[in-house]
Design a protein around this motif. Structure first.
Motif, mmCIF file in Angstrom:
data_model
loop_
_atom_site.group_PDB
_atom_site.id
_atom_site.type_symbol
_atom_site.label_atom_id
_atom_site.label_comp_id
_atom_site.label_asym_id
_atom_site.label_seq_id
_atom_site.Cartn_x
_atom_site.Cartn_y
_atom_site.Cartn_z
ATOM 1 N N GLU A 7 -12.534 -4.263 -6.689
ATOM 2 C CA GLU A 7 -13.127 -3.842 -5.414
ATOM 3 C C GLU A 7 -14.425 -3.082 -5.595
ATOM 4 O OE1 GLU A 7 -9.943 -2.021 -3.133
ATOM 5 O OE2 GLU A 7 -9.280 -0.819 -4.809
ATOM 6 N N LYS A 63 -8.535 7.262 3.871
ATOM 7 C CA LYS A 63 -7.090 7.493 3.863
ATOM 8 C C LYS A 63 -6.817 8.903 3.358
ATOM 9 C CE LYS A 63 -6.645 3.554 1.780
ATOM 10 N NZ LYS A 63 -6.213 2.325 1.114
ATOM 11 N N GLY A 110 -7.411 -8.755 0.126
ATOM 12 C CA GLY A 110 -8.172 -8.108 1.203
ATOM 13 C C GLY A 110 -8.009 -8.910 2.479
ATOM 14 N N ARG A 163 0.865 -1.193 0.000
ATOM 15 C CA ARG A 163 0.000 0.000 0.000
ATOM 16 C C ARG A 163 0.893 1.231 0.000
ATOM 17 N NH1 ARG A 163 -3.180 -3.420 3.632
ATOM 18 N NH2 ARG A 163 -5.369 -3.431 3.003
ATOM 19 N N GLY A 209 -9.789 -6.979 -3.876
ATOM 20 C CA GLY A 209 -9.730 -6.228 -2.617
ATOM 21 C C GLY A 209 -11.047 -6.463 -1.898
ATOM 22 N N THR A 210 -11.077 -7.501 -1.084
ATOM 23 C CA THR A 210 -12.370 -7.875 -0.475
ATOM 24 C C THR A 210 -12.845 -6.867 0.574
ATOM 25 O OG1 THR A 210 -11.085 -9.316 0.938
ATOM 26 C CG2 THR A 210 -12.263 -10.354 -0.878
ATOM 27 N N ASN A 211 -11.922 -6.029 1.080
ATOM 28 C CA ASN A 211 -12.373 -5.046 2.078
ATOM 29 C C ASN A 211 -13.357 -4.082 1.444
ATOM 30 O OD1 ASN A 211 -10.364 -6.267 3.493
ATOM 31 N ND2 ASN A 211 -8.894 -4.600 3.264
ATOM 32 N N ASP A 212 -12.956 -3.556 0.297
ATOM 33 C CA ASP A 212 -13.861 -2.621 -0.378
ATOM 34 C C ASP A 212 -14.976 -3.339 -1.107
ATOM 35 O OD1 ASP A 212 -13.115 0.045 0.229
ATOM 36 O OD2 ASP A 212 -11.237 -0.306 -0.821
ATOM 37 N N ARG A 229 0.989 -1.192 -5.291
ATOM 38 C CA ARG A 229 -0.265 -0.543 -5.702
ATOM 39 C C ARG A 229 -0.059 0.962 -5.804
ATOM 40 N NH1 ARG A 229 -5.451 -1.288 -1.998
ATOM 41 N NH2 ARG A 229 -4.416 0.291 -0.738
ATOM 42 N N ARG A 245 -17.320 0.349 5.683
ATOM 43 C CA ARG A 245 -16.393 -0.522 6.402
ATOM 44 C C ARG A 245 -15.904 0.065 7.712
ATOM 45 N NH1 ARG A 245 -11.213 -0.652 2.259
ATOM 46 N NH2 ARG A 245 -9.859 -0.876 4.055
#
Ligand code: PEP
Ligand code: MG
Length: 752
Positions: A601, A511, A673, A467, A622-625, A503, A635
């Motif tokens: 994502e 962020k 993610g 990141r 990107g499973t978080n998003d 990335r 989230r």
């Protein structure tokens, strides 16, 4: 009405404990509604009784003693029906039960409303009159008061209020939050507070009162000078009327009571910042209570002044944060920087009042292997500095000042954890291969240079997600090309010849960069990731140049584009990358063209894998998003965090679709993610045929253990069964049972 309500809510929020909060409620509500009685009953989950906790009008002796079993009396009727009960003649109601000790004989009219927090009936708020029945407006008012106060009551109750007042000993009291990072931590609470945020200042015991008085007086003097200077500077620019504000401020600052009261609070043993917070709240509450809106708004001025004085106290910081051994860092909203500032060797746990499992503070805690609980919104933060605390990062639970039996149990679990982790270390040098011989490369997620060593030590086969925004977030300005090149070079070099997926900048959403503020109503649906970098080619090009130059001679770079939602964005970014590449080549840089892939994502991309596949070399989910956007669940929002789950059937079916479609084009799909670090989810990802997994260094051994204990055939069968299930709870219970059966239960709960 609104004003009265706001005043009550403010007062209750400022209360020091549950008893005080409830007393304020009954007094103020009785006064505002002009009733004969106002009482609050709370439901005691241990004895399953409604306990009279506060009253203005009934016998004070009944408080803590008058108890109604579930099902008994009108109080229970309100609790069962979860709606207001308005009776002109209460004794006529078949469920009316008369309590002589309460002294309620003369009151016929009864209005009770439930106090509900997070779907749970916490108690009942009741007003009573001798005769006169309650009208529609009064029902609405009391319901509004109750809905506004439920959170504050829950907050105060979390410190053990109901048990404390009723004279009972709590047997198993904990505060619920969300699992942030796995593990169990025992230690001492250190409350971190953002600068000049008066409300977040905790009470803190002190030894040297004279020193604290000096700190306060110096800050007060500095604030006075500041206001005088401001007034002087503004005198030509402001109208007479506006200048009056500064006069009012100056007067408030000169006020002897502000000074004397704060010093009194310090002499009572609180540090300067905590003493100031108490004084300011007290003064502001007096203004809050005034009916005249102009005067009541002065409360905000007082709070503003408080913040100014606090800023001076903090500037002259004679109390830098001290971190004892086994610090549990606690805060309303622990930021990534606060967490990074704490000495890691002393951190035993992290608790954040805000956030959810996938917020960046949780990600960072997992990366650092520190047990964390997030979204612990009921935590009485101002009262727990220095307390003994247990963090259960598996269950998302926090124990404040635990009972010896609870402490012993957790000490035992923590010892077992250490043994488990030591056992996992043996796996470090073994490849992640299923029992039927399929190798599933395990990569590390990083973003900090300090992650490199742990990732390598734990046998990462590369970096699946670097990141790049972290180095941007910890600076006061955009890092320059050479500065960035050096950072990226370190990562690429440390892992070469293993692959590193870098990335490009993914700012926006949660962020943010202090030096590049983005103010939006819905930041997660706004200017984020590739949208920002395509709009600012000057930022993008500098970063690309730094990344490509850093890769010279190493050939292990893969470029990853975040937050892609339109195919055109891939085309535009690829064009820029090629242009920068060609320029660097022409300038003689010995670089090769990296593979380019995108993050999946945003849900739109699930349906365009066919269009994307010819344009990219790989996909990374990107499973978080993706979870947040597919389920429409922020989230970072603790209020809806129970709805956020990557094991939702829709997400599992979407992922299966992505892998199958990409396979038709021979394009690898990895998952980077947080889902990839969840042992239960890892079985499903294996079954889907995912090409590689990337997770935090701390989770690597656990995931490797899963891979090494299942066969592909088993994982596929499990996936087939799960894909028929309808909800994530059933899926998780099923997967945990499978882990248990395979002897891996210690991965999903405390202990071995
Ligand atoms: C993701 O969204 O899953 C992801 C890996 O990116 P980030 O958590 O940095 O948004
Ligand atoms: Mg993301």
């Amino acid at each position: 009405m609104l004003h009265t309500l706001r005043r009550i809510v403010n007062e209750v929020n400022a209360a020091q404990n549950l008893a005080q909060a409830l007393d304020i409620i009954v007094r103020r509500v009785k006064q505002a509604m002009d009733t004969d009685v106002c009482s609050v009953y709370l439901f005691d989950t241990v004895s399953e009784q409604y306990v009279l906790m506060a009253t203005d009008g009934l016998s004070p002796q009944a408080v803590g003693h008058l108890r109604l079993a579930r099902g008994e009396g009108l109080v229970s009727v309100v609790g069962e029906t979860q709606k207001p009960l308005n009776l002109a003649n209460a004794p006529e109601h078949p469920r009316f039960s008369f309590c002589a000790e309460s002294g309620e004989a003369p009151y016929r009219s009864f209005l009770g409303v439930p106090i509900i927090h997070h779907r749970q009936v916490m108690g009942i708020l009741i007003v009573q009159h001798a005769e006169q029945p309650f009208g529609e407006d009064e029902v609405s008012f009391l319901s509004t008061v109750s809905s506004q106060l439920a959170g504050a009551i829950a907050h105060a109750d979390a410190s053990g209020g109901i048990k404390g007042l009723a004279g009972e000993v709590a047997t198993k009291r904990y505060i619920d939050g969300l699992p942030g990072a796995p593990g169990v931590g025992l230690g001492t609470a250190v409350v971190a507070y953002p600068p000049a945020n008066l409300e977040a200042i905790p009470d803190r015991k002190i030894q040297d009162t004279d020193k604290e008085v000096d700190v306060f007086l110096a800050a007060l003097a500095a604030a006075r000078t500041e206001i005088r200077d401001l007034a002087r500077r503004m005198s030509t620019a402001l109208s007479e009327e506006d200048r009056a504000l500064f006069d009012a401020y100056a007067l408030m600052l000169e006020s002897k009571s502000l000074e004397a009261k704060t010093i009194e609070n310090i002499r009572a043993g609180n540090w300067a910042a905590g003493a100031l917070r108490a004084t300011i709240n007290e003064h502001a509450n007096i203004f809050d209570e005034m009916e005249d809106p102009y005067i009541s708004e002065r409360a905000d001025d007082i709070r503003d002044l408080g913040r100014r004085i606090l800023a001076h106290i903090q500037n002259n910081a004679t109390n830098p944060m001290e971190y004892p051994d086994r610090t549990i860092l606690v805060g309303e909203e622990i930021s990534v920087t606060e967490l990074s500032q704490a000495p890691l060797e002393r951190l035993a746990g992290v608790i954040s009042g805000a956030g959810s499992t996938s917020s960046h503070v949780a990600i960072l805690a997992r990366a650092l292997g520190i047990p964390a609980v997030v979204g612990a919104s009921h935590l009485p933060i101002s009262r727990i500095d220095g307390c003994e605390i247990i963090v259960d990062g598996y269950q998302g639970r926090v124990y404040v000042s635990p009972l010896p039996a609870v402490r012993d149990e957790y000490l035992r679990l923590a010892r077992e954890e250490e043994e488990l982790v030591a056992g996992l270390d043996e796996l470090t040098n073994r490849p992640a291969v299923t029992t039927d011989g399929v190798h599933v490369p395990l990569f590390a997620n990083t973003g900090l240079l300090s992650d490199i060593a742990p990732s390598l030590e734990r046998g990462a086969e590369g970096v699946g997600l670097y990141r790049t925004e972290f180095p941007f977030m910890v600076r006061q300005r955009f890092p320059g090309e050479e500065e960035q090149r050096k950072i990226y070079r370190k990562v690429l070099e440390a892992f070469a010849p293993r692959p590193v997926y870098l990335r490009t900048l993914d700012i926006g959403g949660d962020k943010t960069l202090s030096y590049f503020p983005i103010k939006e109503e819905n930041p997660f649906l706004g200017w984020r990731g590739i949208r920002v970098t395509l709009d600012h080619p000057e930022i993008f090009v500098v970063q690309l140049r730094a990344i490509l130059r850093a890769s010279a001679g190493l050939d292990n770079l893969h470029l990853l584009l975040p937050m892609v939602s339109h195919v055109a964005e891939v085309d535009q970014a690829s064009l820029i990358i090629k242009r920068v590449f060609n320029e660097l080549r022409e300038a003689g840089e010995p670089i090769t063209m990296p593979e380019i892939g995108i993050m999946i994502e945003v849900p739109s991309m699930l349906y365009q894998i066919e269009d994307l596949a010819p344009r990219v070399d790989f996909f990374s989910v990107g499973t978080n998003d993706l979870t947040q956007y597919l389920l429409a669940v922020d989230r970072n929002n603790a209020r809806v965090a129970n709805l956020y789950d990557a094991l939702h059937p829709a997400l599992l079916r979407a992922l299966t679709h992505v892998v199958l479609t990409a396979q038709r084009y021979s394009k690898p799909v990895s998952v980077c993610g947080e889902m990839a670090g969840d042992p239960a989810a890892a079985i499903l990802l294996l079954g889907m045929g995912i090409s590689s997994l990337s997770t935090t260094a701390a989770s690597l051994p656990r995931i490797k253990w899963v891979i090494c204990n299942f066969s592909m055939a088993e994982a596929r069968n499990i996936l087939d069964e799960v894909l028929l299930m309808e909800d994530s709870q059933t899926i998780r219970a099923f997967l945990n049972a499978r882990l248990d059966k395979a002897g891996l239960g210690g991965l999903v709960r405390a202990g071995k």
